[in-house]
Scaffold this active site. Structure first.
Site: not given
Length: 200
Positions: A181, A89, A11, A86-87, A144
């Site tokens: 991470c 998943q 994200m 898009d998206e 991160c």
């Protein structure tokens, strides 16, 4: 030759922005784009795709029962140079197979942008199928807070702690999730650390 692409990232890695920029680049060359997203993604309203940096475009919403191959043949065949998802998943594995069939049988490239794993570090069904059958897989990198590459989409509760149980799909942005991470993610869980979200 047309290919099926999977471009994934944690994200905040600008996946939606890259999808919208890709759409713009095709259209600038007078090519027709079919921009789609699964109905599970309702954050920006049903028919809008919007990135965190303010780019947006109208999008066609695909329900979980939709046959994308049949929909393409009925409405887009002969009128589409590329499909951008898009998206991705949130698509079913069957819908990923339908996109694969469009590439194979209709010769139209498909570019899928999305998350690889959920907040528990488990593959989403759509992402798993893409990992199995995509022609090209590319990671869109982000960082991160510690400076290492982020690979985990950590879900954060109302008290600032990392969530490790719950439904796979819980829509949210910077108010619920942060890219981390794996080391910081596991330390945050082990130490019950309060995580600061990037809400601005």
């Amino acid at each position: 030759m047309a290919k099926l692409y999977f471009k994934y990232g944690a994200m905040g890695s600008s996946k939606t922005a890259q999808a919208l920029i890709t759409k713009y680049n095709y259209e600038e060359n007078d090519l027709c784009v079919w921009l789609i997203k699964p109905s599970a993604d309702t954050r920006d309203g049903a028919a809008i795709l919007r990135s965190r940096i303010g780019l947006e475009a109208p999008v066609e919403v695909i329900g979980p029962q939709a046959d994308i191959f049949a929909l393409f043949d009925a409405t887009r065949r002969g009128k589409c140079s590329v499909i951008i998802v898009d998206e991705c998943q949130f698509l079913t594995s069957e819908q990923i197979d339908q996109l694969r069939a469009i590439v194979n049988e209709r010769g139209v490239p498909v570019m899928c942008f999305g998350l690889r794993t959920d907040f528990r570090t488990h593959l989403f069904p759509g992402s798993m199928r893409l990992m199995e059958i995509a022609d090209e897989i590319q990671e869109i990198k982000t960082m991160c807070d510690c400076g290492a590459k982020a690979t985990v989409n950590a879900r954060i509760d109302g008290t600032g702690h990392i969530v490790t149980e719950g439904a796979q799909v819980l829509l949210g942005g910077n108010d619920r999730y942060i890219a981390m991470c794996h080391k910081c993610y596991t330390q945050g869980i082990r130490e019950n650390r309060v995580i600061r979200l990037h809400t601005h």
